[in-house]
Design a protein around this motif. Structure first.
Motif, PDB file in Angstrom:
ATOM      1  N   ARG A  47      24.716  23.589  -8.091  1.00 61.02           N
ATOM      2  CA  ARG A  47      24.171  22.904  -9.258  1.00 61.02           C
ATOM      3  C   ARG A  47      22.780  23.411  -9.560  1.00 61.02           C
ATOM      4  NH1 ARG A  47      24.886  16.778  -7.625  1.00 61.02           N
ATOM      5  NH2 ARG A  47      23.256  16.624  -9.187  1.00 61.02           N
ATOM      6  N   GLU A  48      22.540  23.705 -10.858  1.00 63.96           N
ATOM      7  CA  GLU A  48      21.263  24.261 -11.255  1.00 63.96           C
ATOM      8  C   GLU A  48      20.127  23.256 -11.088  1.00 63.96           C
ATOM      9  OE1 GLU A  48      23.993  24.287 -12.977  1.00 63.96           O
ATOM     10  OE2 GLU A  48      24.456  26.292 -13.702  1.00 63.96           O
ATOM     11  N   ASP A  49      20.446  21.960 -11.211  1.00 66.74           N
ATOM     12  CA  ASP A  49      19.370  20.983 -11.266  1.00 66.74           C
ATOM     13  C   ASP A  49      19.010  20.372  -9.922  1.00 66.74           C
ATOM     14  OD1 ASP A  49      21.737  19.677 -10.984  1.00 66.74           O
ATOM     15  OD2 ASP A  49      21.471  18.293 -12.647  1.00 66.74           O
ATOM     16  N   THR A  50      19.842  20.552  -8.909  1.00 68.22           N
ATOM     17  CA  THR A  50      19.620  19.887  -7.639  1.00 68.22           C
ATOM     18  C   THR A  50      18.240  20.130  -7.044  1.00 68.22           C
ATOM     19  OG1 THR A  50      21.972  19.897  -7.141  1.00 68.22           O
ATOM     20  CG2 THR A  50      20.478  19.607  -5.278  1.00 68.22           C
ATOM     21  N   SER A  74      26.644  19.217 -13.707  1.00 71.04           N
ATOM     22  CA  SER A  74      25.534  19.974 -14.281  1.00 71.04           C
ATOM     23  C   SER A  74      25.963  20.643 -15.581  1.00 71.04           C
ATOM     24  CB  SER A  74      25.049  21.030 -13.290  1.00 71.04           C
ATOM     25  OG  SER A  74      26.040  22.026 -13.111  1.00 71.04           O
ATOM     26  N   MET A 116      18.519  19.280 -17.344  1.00 73.38           N
ATOM     27  CA  MET A 116      18.441  18.159 -16.409  1.00 73.38           C
ATOM     28  C   MET A 116      19.112  16.898 -16.914  1.00 73.38           C
ATOM     29  SD  MET A 116      16.829  19.305 -13.808  1.00 73.38           S
ATOM     30  CE  MET A 116      16.498  17.736 -13.015  1.00 73.38           C
ATOM     31  N   HIS A 172      22.238  15.309 -15.068  1.00 77.34           N
ATOM     32  CA  HIS A 172      21.903  14.730 -13.772  1.00 77.34           C
ATOM     33  C   HIS A 172      21.130  13.423 -13.938  1.00 77.34           C
ATOM     34  CE1 HIS A 172      21.113  14.656  -9.477  1.00 77.34           C
ATOM     35  NE2 HIS A 172      19.824  14.457  -9.738  1.00 77.34           N
ATOM     36  N   PRO A 193      16.598  27.129  -8.856  1.00 78.09           N
ATOM     37  CA  PRO A 193      17.870  27.228  -9.580  1.00 78.09           C
ATOM     38  C   PRO A 193      18.277  28.671  -9.844  1.00 78.09           C
ATOM     39  CG  PRO A 193      16.473  25.575 -10.574  1.00 78.09           C
ATOM     40  CD  PRO A 193      15.628  26.288  -9.577  1.00 78.09           C
TER      41      PRO A 193
END
Length: 431
Positions: free
Chosen positions: A20-23, A102, A249, A252, A328
Motif C-alpha cells: 500500500r502506497e499510504d501505509t 489504497s 491518502m 485510507h 511509498p
C-alpha cells in the motif's frame, strides 16, 4: 506482489496483502478515528511545505486571481476525493470486493494491471517530486542564511559560495550521506511521529511569518496587483494543485474513520479551513513584500534570531520528513524490480537521483508548479473522475456523466498546458 500475479482475477488479488502506497505515511493501522482525529489526519495529509511558496504565486498571478484559483482547486479536489470514496463503496457493496485499501488497489480493481501501473507511476513521480522540492527548499534556505551581505537578491543568495561550490549545492551534497542512512531503514515506524512534528513546525512558522507580515503591512504597505494576466494562469494553478495534493491518502483516511457517514462533511470542513488558511497566508505575504516577494517566503524575513530559528526548524523537519515521503516510492519500486524485497541499492539510487534533480532546479516555486501541473493534476482530477465514470456509468444521469467527462478533459488540458509552461519557466531561469 509480482506483475504476473496481478493478472489473476481482481477479487482474488484484492484479498491478498497488497503493498500500500499510504501505509508508511501514517504507520501501522490504527483504531478507528473520531471526527476531530479524522479532521487532524486530513490536515496532516494535505498541509506541507508547499504553503511557503504561496505568497510568491500571489505575486506572479495577482492576489484576486490567486484566491479564486485556491478556492476553486480546493472545491474540485474535495469533489474528486469524494469520487474515489464513492467508487470504492460501490465496488465493495455491489461487486463484493472485500478490501480496496489504497489508490493503487482501486486502479487495479477498475482497470486491471494497467490501472495499478498508471497509479504507481504517478505516485512515484508525485512523492519523489515532493522530496525534490524539500531539498530545493533546504538548499535555498541555507544559501539565504549563509548570505549575510547587503545584497538580498535571488541571484546573490543562489551564488553564495562554500568551499568553492554554491551554498545550495554544498547543503544538498552534505545532506546526502545522512539521507542515505535514514532511507536505509526498512520500517519508518519510529520516524512517523516526525510527520506530526513537521506540521507543528509548519504551523508555527506560518504563524511567525504572518505576524511579521502584518507588522510590515502596518508600517509601510506596498503596491500589489489583483490579476497577473493569462500568461501566468497555469503557473498559479500548478502551485494551487500542489498545495492541496493529498488524494493518495483519502481512501485510507476514510477507512479508519469511525463514523463513515460523516466523513464527507469532515473532509469538506477540513478543506475549507485549509483553503482559508492558505489564502490568508499567501495574501498577507504578498501584501507585505509586493514585487520583492521571494519564491520561499521565509527568505523575505530579516536576519534576526527568530527568523533564523524558523528557517532552520523548517529545514530540519523537511530533512526528517524526506524518508517518510520517499517510502511509498520504495514500496512501489521494490515491488516492481525486486519482487517486493528490501533492496538498499535501489533506495540509494533513488535518493541520489532526487538529489541530482534538486541541484538542477533553481526555483522552489517553479518546481511546485511543475509537480502540481503534471502528476498532481492526473492523480487529483483525471484518475478519480475516470474511475468513477467507469464504475458508475450505468446508473449515472447525463449530467453526472458530463461532469466526470468535464473533469477528465479539464485535468488533461490543465496538466499538459501547465507542465509545458512550468518547464519553460524552469529552463529559462538563469541561475
Amino acid at each position: 506482489m509480482g506483475f504476473d500475479k496481478e493478472a489473476s482475477s481482481s477479487s482474488q488479488a484484492l484479498r491478498l496483502p497488497l503493498p500500500r502506497e499510504d501505509t508508511p505515511l501514517l504507520g501501522k493501522p490504527r483504531p478507528l478515528s473520531s471526527q476531530p482525529k479524522t479532521f487532524a489526519n486530513v490536515f496532516i495529509a494535505i498541509v506541507g511545505a508547499g504553503v511557503l511558496g504561496l505568497p510568491y504565486a500571489f505575486k506572479r498571478t495577482g492576489w484576486l486571481m490567486s484566491l479564486l484559483m485556491l478556492f476553486s482547486v480546493a472545491a474540485l479536489t474535495y469533489h474528486c476525493m469524494m469520487l474515489l470514496v464513492i467508487t470504492r463503496r460501490k465496488l465493495e457493496s455491489a461487486h463484493g470486493f472485500s478490501k480496496i485499501a489504497s489508490f493503487g488497489d482501486l486502479g487495479f480493481t477498475v482497470c486491471g494491471s494497467i490501472g495499478r501501473i498508471v497509479v504507481d507511476i504517478m505516485m512515484v513521480l508525485s512523492q519523489a517530486g515532493f522530496c525534490v522540492s524539500y531539498l530545493i527548499f533546504i538548499g535555498n534556505t541555507v544559501a539565504n542564511l549563509f548570505n549575510s551581505g547587503s545584497d538580498r537578491t535571488v541571484g546573490a543568495y543562489l551564488s553564495s559560495k562554500i568551499w568553492g561550490i554554491s551554498a545550495k549545492s554544498f547543503c544538498i551534497w552534505g545532506s546526502l550521506p545522512f539521507q542515505l542512512g535514514l532511507n536505509s531503514i526498512k520500517t519508518l515506524t519510529h520516524l512517523a511521529p516526525l510527520s506530526i512534528f513537521a506540521d507543528v513546525v509548519d504551523l508555527g512558522a506560518m504563524g511567525v511569518v504572518m505576524i511579521d507580515d502584518v507588522s510590515i503591512i502596518w508600517k509601510n504597505g506596498v503596491e500589489v496587483q489583483a490579476f497577473g494576466g493569462l500568461s501566468v494562469f497555469f503557473y498559479g494553478l500548478g502551485v494551487a494543485v500542489y498545495a492541496f495534493e493529498g488524494v493518495g491518502m483519502v481512501l485510507h483516511l476514510e477507512s479508519e474513520t469511525k463514523d463513515k457517514s460523516k466523513f464527507g462533511k469532515i473532509l469538506a470542513i477540513a478543506m475549507a479551513f485549509i483553503a482559508l488558511m492558505y489564502g490568508g497566508f499567501g495574501l498577507l505575504g504578498y501584501l507585505a513584500f509586493g514585487g520583492n516577494t521571494r519564491d520561499i517566503i521565509t527568505a523575505n524575513m530579516g536576519k534576526g534570531l527568530i527568523s533564523t530559528l524558523v528557517q532552520l526548524g523548517l529545514c530540519i523537519n523537511l530533512f526528517f520528513t524526506f524518508p517518510l515521503m520517499m517510502h511509498p516510492v520504495y514500496e512501489i519500486v521494490e515491488r516492481r524490480l525486486s519482487g517486493g524485497r528490501y533492496c538498499i541499492w535501489l533506495r540509494w539510487l533513488l535518493v541520489l537521483l532526487v538529489s541530482l534533480i534538486a541541484l538542477l532546479v533553481p526555483n522552489f516555486g517553479d518546481f511546485l508548479s511543475l509537480v502540481g501541473s503534471s502528476v498532481c493534476c492526473g492523480l487529483g482530477f483525471v484518475l478519480p473522475a475516470l474511475f468513477h465514470l467507469l464504475v458508475c456509468k450505468e446508473e449515472m444521469s447525463w449530467k453526472g456523466w458530463s461532469v466526470d467527462m468535464g473533469i477528465i478533459v479539464l485535468g488533461l488540458v490543465l496538466g499538459v498546458s501547465g507542465t509545458w509552461y512550468a518547464l519553460v519557466e524552469i529552463f529559462s531561469t538563469k541561475v
